[in-house]
Structures are given as structure tokens and as C-alpha cells.
Enzyme design. Structure first.
Site, mmCIF file in Angstrom:
data_model
loop_
_atom_site.group_PDB
_atom_site.id
_atom_site.type_symbol
_atom_site.label_atom_id
_atom_site.label_comp_id
_atom_site.label_asym_id
_atom_site.label_seq_id
_atom_site.Cartn_x
_atom_site.Cartn_y
_atom_site.Cartn_z
ATOM 1 N N HIS A 200 0.817 -1.206 0.000
ATOM 2 C CA HIS A 200 0.000 0.000 0.000
ATOM 3 C C HIS A 200 0.856 1.263 0.000
ATOM 4 O O HIS A 200 0.454 2.297 -0.521
ATOM 5 C CB HIS A 200 -0.973 0.013 1.185
ATOM 6 C CG HIS A 200 -2.243 0.714 0.858
ATOM 7 N ND1 HIS A 200 -3.273 0.114 0.179
ATOM 8 C CD2 HIS A 200 -2.624 2.002 1.038
ATOM 9 C CE1 HIS A 200 -4.244 0.986 -0.009
ATOM 10 N NE2 HIS A 200 -3.867 2.144 0.499
ATOM 11 N N ARG A 307 -11.423 4.665 -1.133
ATOM 12 C CA ARG A 307 -10.921 3.809 -0.056
ATOM 13 C C ARG A 307 -11.277 4.438 1.294
ATOM 14 O O ARG A 307 -10.495 5.189 1.868
ATOM 15 C CB ARG A 307 -9.412 3.629 -0.194
ATOM 16 C CG ARG A 307 -8.978 2.895 -1.462
ATOM 17 C CD ARG A 307 -7.465 2.682 -1.444
ATOM 18 N NE ARG A 307 -7.017 1.844 -2.528
ATOM 19 C CZ ARG A 307 -6.475 2.301 -3.662
ATOM 20 N NH1 ARG A 307 -6.337 3.609 -3.837
ATOM 21 N NH2 ARG A 307 -6.079 1.478 -4.604
ATOM 22 N N ARG A 344 -16.035 2.174 -1.239
ATOM 23 C CA ARG A 344 -15.769 0.843 -0.705
ATOM 24 C C ARG A 344 -15.855 0.883 0.819
ATOM 25 O O ARG A 344 -15.295 1.783 1.451
ATOM 26 C CB ARG A 344 -14.376 0.362 -1.128
ATOM 27 C CG ARG A 344 -14.049 -1.051 -0.646
ATOM 28 C CD ARG A 344 -12.698 -1.511 -1.141
ATOM 29 N NE ARG A 344 -11.591 -0.783 -0.530
ATOM 30 C CZ ARG A 344 -10.320 -0.934 -0.878
ATOM 31 N NH1 ARG A 344 -10.005 -1.766 -1.854
ATOM 32 N NH2 ARG A 344 -9.369 -0.248 -0.275
ATOM 33 N N GLU A 447 -11.438 -10.030 -5.730
ATOM 34 C CA GLU A 447 -10.021 -10.004 -5.386
ATOM 35 C C GLU A 447 -9.558 -11.290 -4.714
ATOM 36 O O GLU A 447 -8.394 -11.408 -4.329
ATOM 37 C CB GLU A 447 -9.717 -8.803 -4.482
ATOM 38 C CG GLU A 447 -10.651 -8.656 -3.305
ATOM 39 C CD GLU A 447 -10.503 -7.316 -2.592
ATOM 40 O OE1 GLU A 447 -9.491 -6.632 -2.816
ATOM 41 O OE2 GLU A 447 -11.405 -6.965 -1.815
ATOM 42 N N ASP A 471 -4.907 -7.564 -4.879
ATOM 43 C CA ASP A 471 -5.144 -8.709 -4.002
ATOM 44 C C ASP A 471 -5.411 -9.982 -4.795
ATOM 45 O O ASP A 471 -5.061 -11.077 -4.348
ATOM 46 C CB ASP A 471 -6.310 -8.419 -3.050
ATOM 47 C CG ASP A 471 -5.867 -7.713 -1.780
ATOM 48 O OD1 ASP A 471 -4.706 -7.918 -1.375
ATOM 49 O OD2 ASP A 471 -6.660 -6.948 -1.208
ATOM 50 N N ARG A 481 2.249 -9.287 -0.959
ATOM 51 C CA ARG A 481 2.726 -8.201 -1.810
ATOM 52 C C ARG A 481 3.490 -7.135 -1.053
ATOM 53 O O ARG A 481 4.085 -6.250 -1.661
ATOM 54 C CB ARG A 481 1.560 -7.565 -2.569
ATOM 55 C CG ARG A 481 0.418 -7.023 -1.735
ATOM 56 C CD ARG A 481 -0.765 -6.731 -2.636
ATOM 57 N NE ARG A 481 -1.954 -6.290 -1.937
ATOM 58 C CZ ARG A 481 -2.380 -5.039 -1.892
ATOM 59 N NH1 ARG A 481 -1.703 -4.105 -2.510
ATOM 60 N NH2 ARG A 481 -3.489 -4.735 -1.260
ATOM 61 N N CYS A 518 -10.068 -1.872 -10.777
ATOM 62 C CA CYS A 518 -9.649 -0.755 -9.929
ATOM 63 C C CYS A 518 -8.296 -0.990 -9.300
ATOM 64 O O CYS A 518 -7.826 -0.177 -8.497
ATOM 65 C CB CYS A 518 -10.694 -0.469 -8.846
ATOM 66 S SG CYS A 518 -10.921 -1.824 -7.674
#
Length: 590
Positions: A200, A307, A344, A447, A471, A481, A518
Site C-alpha cells: 500500500h 478507499r 468501498r 479479489e 489482491d 505483496r 480498480c
């Protein structure tokens, strides 16, 4: 001496500036800039912390039993001596007054400087005194942690123009919440020791549109405060104290990059239409309500991913209630002037934990693998009161524009049914309270491989789907990740990943349900033609990436992409096959 440190390129471009180190500590340290007039208060905080630790050490010294070893008393005396060392205190004050660091950051920055001096001492005994200094600093940090000090938001107003040299951030790691503190700040780029291409931290770097390199392992140890450094975000290289000829070359590249950005900027409000007349929706991913205006200015035709979890971070343990969330969502919706906003629900867990002081402290922090634990919709369903507040706030905001509700990490039918029940309950509660709301479309993030494989079932319960490729890749390939040790195995071109993406797009189109991507794949020009060939007509990305993707789409004839998907999916090396196919197609066209 000039050195090069290699890592993973996660945000393109060149940054040149002086290094600002965020030192690691066994105590969590807040790093933020203060405004000049707040320096005196921060210095007072340092004095109070020093006095508190001194009193604590004196109390410990008095309580030492007579039979205790004399070295214990001597150790406490050493700590007291360091604590009252005026040179140390004055140096820390300098970080606060001249560089506008908050108290915690200032003391860890000075620790970094002095620790290096200890490391270079020839005398072994003196070298070992570094541990004593670290213990003293840790005591001060703990004392400071009891005083919240100046809130991190204050630093955001500090303008880069107030500094003579550009600054770049060097850190072991930067939490997503800390990245939000640095957003739109004085930094022109950053480097971290850990992280992967789609951690992130890397995602936020791309949203800030600044060069970044992660996974360097040693950068924070090798770089010194105020070193001149160059970040090559294209090659994933950090150059420390570059020679003049190298510095001039990178300055030339930096100027060229700025010219290219200016040229792309002119495309931002042009319609996004392929050469054969197919309209493509380019949407924006945003983190905070204030980002909605940035999305509009970048040419987005809506928000494909809000987000919402970033509204819950960096709050010192106080989560936003329904009213505060409503005001935030309303701000974003109104800024879009009728364009769609896809919100979301909170997606915390893994690399995005909430503040540990929160009353909703995440239980996942005690699990062996947070990425597979209680996160995203799993966590929301385990916190029905919090989830209900968020749903009510989103529903209320829907009266101010077009709102779509997106559920992250859905994998089970029972989760779908629980979400629908929670949504119905939120509607009943709003009716009872007399609050207006509108009907919102309900969508699912695809995801988890299970969701992609169960898509026909999902499409019966959801109005739209959005593919979260970050994801999806992580869970398909069993790759964390955010872990640089396995980051080289994270592969968006893996045949299994491409099969799932292509299958999801095709099934959604066949069912007449809107589908978008996205994840980071949507903002990567290398995938643009392939996603168009798969039938994707809605891309959602960081605002900074919209112009470059739009340029790619404007130059593409979608009709000529027939056969590309089949060719790529049949290949053992999909990326090479895609590049070769497109190159051949362009030669035939011209």
C-alpha cells in the site's frame, strides 16, 4: 563517496534532493512537520519529557539496594549524564526549530546522527555506549507518547517553498496512515527498505505521483541525514551523493519528464474514445474526500474506488462516527457534480491496520498471517455497530449524488447475505430516524480467486463488480505483496491471473453487469490494450495515471485487438507474447 542502492521501481520519474531519514525505533514514533510558530511548544514537550525521565532515573537510583552491583548505579549515572548533555539537547532543538520536525522525529533524527558517531569510534567501550543512548532516547519517546503534542495534520500546510533544497524521504518502512500525513507535503520522492510493487505504500506513492523505490533493504542504514540523493523511479535505483556528471544527467531527465507531464496534462479533459469510436470510462481511485476535486481536475468521469478506510486512520484512537463519515462522503459526492462515486466499505487488515489505540483494535495483529485473517468485509461483519454506522452514512450521502456501494474481499454466499441484511437494517434505522436516503447499487470486489470462480452466483446478488487486481494476484499466487523477500514472485502477467481477469470481464459483460478494474493493472499502460481486448470499458486508477492511460486509449483501434487475448492466454510467456503481437499489429497498420 557515491553509492548505488537497488530496489523495486514502484512510481516512475526522477527525484533529486536532500535525504530526510525516518529512523526506526522499538517505540512507535510519529513523524510529521510542524508550523514554525509551534516550535516552542515542541521544545517544551522535549524539556518535559527530559525532566520526567530524569525524575524516573533518580527514583530508580534511590531504590537501588545496597547489595546491588556498583555498575548498576554507574549505568544510571551515565543515562542521567546523557539526558542532561546540552549538546544533545541543543542538537535536537535544532531539528525542531530549523527543520520543523515534531519532537519525536527530532530526537530520533539526532539519535541517528550520534549513533553513527559511536559506530565510528575505535574504542570498543565507547562504541558500546550507543546502546545506553538508545535506551535514554527510548525512555524519552515513551514519555512523549503520553502527550499527543501537535496533531500531524498541522504539518500539511507547510509549503515546499519555505525550504532551499528539495527533500526526499528515506525510511525502513512507511505505514499507509503515515503516508497520508506526507501526502501533498514537501517530499519529492521516497525510498523504503521494505515493501513490494503493490504494497500500500507503493500505491500511495503512485497516487501522489512522486518517484519511489521500495524493497532496498539497506537504504535507511546507508544514507545519512542531508545526503544528496537521486531516486530513479524507472530503474528502481537510489544514488547516494552522485558525481556531478551523473547529477546533471538526472537533472536533464527530470526536465524531460516535466515536459512530458505538461503535454499529457493537456489531454485531461479530452473525451476518452478509441480510434474506432468506443467510449471508455476512466475513473479515479481516491483516499480522502478532498481527493475528489483532484480526480475531477485530472479528467476522471467519476470515482471508481473511494478507499474509505483512510478516514479511519491517524486519529489517535478516535474513530469517525456516523455524522463525521456522512459529512466526508457528502463532500466527495457533491464535488463530483452528479458523476458516480463508488465507496468501498472499510478495508482494514494486512498492511492497513487501524491505530492501535482504537477501541476497535484489530485482532488480526495477533495472527500469524494478517493477509489471511480478519480483514475487509470479515472485520466489518465482526463489528456490526461500526459497519452499521458506515452503511447509514453512505446511504445518507446518496441523496447528494450518484453513490455506489462496494464490498471488499467477498468470498462466501453467507457474507453476501449478511451484507444485504446489514444494508436492510441500515435502511430501517434511517427510516426510523427520519433521514433521507436513495437506492444505491451494490457491488463486489473480485479479489479472491474463489469470488472469480463463483462469479455467476455473485452476479445474481450484485449490481456490478470491480476487479481488485492487487489482491487477486496476491491470493492467486500466494505472495505477500508487502514482503520484499518474495516480491520478485509477484507477477501480474502470470497466466493464472490473466485467465481469472479475462473470465471475470467476459462473464460480467455476458450478464449485462458493469465491470471495472480498480487495481494497479488499470493504471499500467502495459496492460491497456490487453484489457480493452478482454472487453473492459471501465478503468479506475489514481488520478495521476489517467492522462497516460487516456493517451494510450486514444491511439488504439479496439477492432484491431481481436485475437490478442487468445494469443496471450495461450502463451507460456504472456508479457512477451502481448508485446510481440501489438508490435506486429502496429507495423501492419502503418
Amino acid at each position: 563517496m557515491s553509492i548505488q542502492v537497488f530496489g523495486l521501481p514502484v512510481s516512475r520519474g526522477v527525484a533529486i534532493g536532500r535525504a530526510v531519514l525516518v529512523a526506526s525505533s522499538r517505540v512507535d514514533v510519529a513523524h510529521y512537520f510542524i508550523e514554525p510558530h509551534q516550535a516552542e511548544r515542541e521544545v517544551d514537550r522535549l524539556r518535559c519529557a527530559r525532566d520526567e525521565v530524569a525524575a524516573e532515573l533518580m527514583a530508580l537510583k534511590q531504590d537501588v539496594p545496597e547489595e546491588a552491583h556498583a555498575e548498576l548505579v554507574a549505568l544510571l549515572d551515565v543515562h542521567l549524564m546523557m539526558l542532561h548533555d546540552e549538546m544533545l539537547i541543543e542538537a535536537v532543538k535544532q531539528w525542531v526549530v530549523e527543520r520543523h520536525y515534531n519532537a519525536e522525529w527530532a530526537i530520533t533524527a539526532q539519535l541517528e546522527v550520534v549513533a553513527r558517531q559511536f559506530d565510528e569510534m575505535e574504542d570498543e567501550y565507547l562504541r558500546e555506549r550507543k546502546a545506553d543512548l538508545e535506551q535514554v532516547v527510548e525512555r524519552m519517546l515513551r514519555a512523549l507518547s503520553n502527550d499527543v503534542g501537535v496533531m500531524g495534520a498541522a504539518h500539511a500546510s507547510l509549503q515546499a517553498a519555505s525550504r532551499e533544497d528539495p527533500l526526499v524521504l528515506i525510511a525502513s518502512d512507511i505505514a499507509p496512515a503515515d503516508m497520508m500525513h506526507f501526502k501533498r507535503s514537501v517530499f519529492t520522492g521516497f525510498v523504503t527498505d521494505v515493501g513490494g510493487r503493490t504494497s500500500h505504500t507503493a500505491i500511495v506513492a503512485r497516487s501522489m505521483d512522486i518517484p519511489a523505490v521500495v524493497g532496498t533493504r539497506e537504504a535507511s542504514r546507508l544514507v545519512r541525514q542531508d545526503d544528496w540523493v537521486v531516486i530513479d523511479g524507472d530503474a528502481g535505483v537510489l544514488i547516494v551523493n552522485p558525481p556531478p556528471i551523473v547529477l546533471e544527467e538526472y537533472r536533464f531527465r527530470q526536465r524531460q519528464s516535466e515536459l512530458e507531464r505538461a503535454r499529457l496534462h493537456r489531454l485531461r479533459h479530452a473525451p476518452c474514445v478509441t480510434l474506432d469510436g468506443q467510449h471508455i470510462d476512466l475513473l479515479a481511485n481516491i483516499e480522502l474526500p478532498s481527493d475528489a476535486q483532484v480526480a475531477l481536475e485530472a479528467g476522471a468521469v467519476g470515482v471508481g474506488l473511494f478507499r474509505s478506510e483512510f478516514m479511519f486512520m491517524n486519529r489517535g484512537g478516535r474513530l469517525p462516527d456516523e455524522e463525521e463519515q456522512f459529512r466526508g462522503y457528502r463532500t466527495a459526492v457533491q464535488a463530483l457534480n452528479g458523476l458516480p462515486v463508488t465507496i468501498r466499505t472499510i478495508d482494514v487488515g494486512a498492511d492497513k491496520p487501524l491505530d492501535r489505540m482504537s477501541t476497535h483494535e484489530l485482532r488480526h495483529e495477533h495472527t500469524l498471517n494478517p493477509a489471511l485473517g480478519l480483514r475487509a468485509i470479515r472485520w466489518s461483519l465482526s463489528e456490526p455497530e461500526m459497519f452499521g454506522e458506515q452503511l447509514r452514512a453512505i446511504l445518507r450521502a446518496s441523496t447528494h449524488g450518484k453513490v455506489r456501494l462496494l464490498i471488499p474481499m467477498v468470498a462466501h454466499l453467507r457474507e453476501i447475505l449478511q451484507v444485504r441484511q446489514a444494508l436492510e437494517q441500515a435502511c430501517r434505522e434511517l427510516d426510523e430516524a427520519g433521514h433521507a436516503y436513495a437506492q444505491v447499487e451494490l457491488g463486489a470486489m473480485i479479489e479472491v480467486p474463489a469470488a472469480a470462480l463463483m462469479l455467476p452466483l455473485f452476479l445474481r446478488h450484485f449490481d456490478f463488480v470491480s476487479i481488485g487486481t492487487n489482491d487477486l494476484i496476491q491470493y492467486t499466487l500466494a505472495i505477500d505483496r508487502a514482503d520484499e523477500a518474495v516480491a520478485h514472485l509477484y507477477d501480474a502477467w502470470h497466466p493464472a491471473v490473466l485467465q481469472l481477469v479475462a473470465q471475470t470481464i467476459a462473464q460480467a459483460n455476458a450478464a449485462g453487469k458493469p465491470v471495472s478494474v480498480c487495481g494497479e493493472m488499470a493504471g499500467d499502460p502495459a496492460f491497456t490494450e490487453l484489457l480493452l481486448a478482454m472487453g473492459l470499458r471501465s478503468f479506475s486508477m489514481h488520478p495521476a495515471q489517467i492522462s497516460s492511460i487516456k493517451q494510450r486509449i486514444l491511439r488504439t483501434d479496439a477492432r484491431q485487438l481481436a485475437g490478442l487475448v487468445e494469443h496471450v492466454l495461450a502463451s507460456d510467456e504472456p508479457q512477451d507474447a502481448c508485446v510481440a503481437w501489438l508490435s506486429r499489429a502496429r507495423r501492419l497498420t502503418h
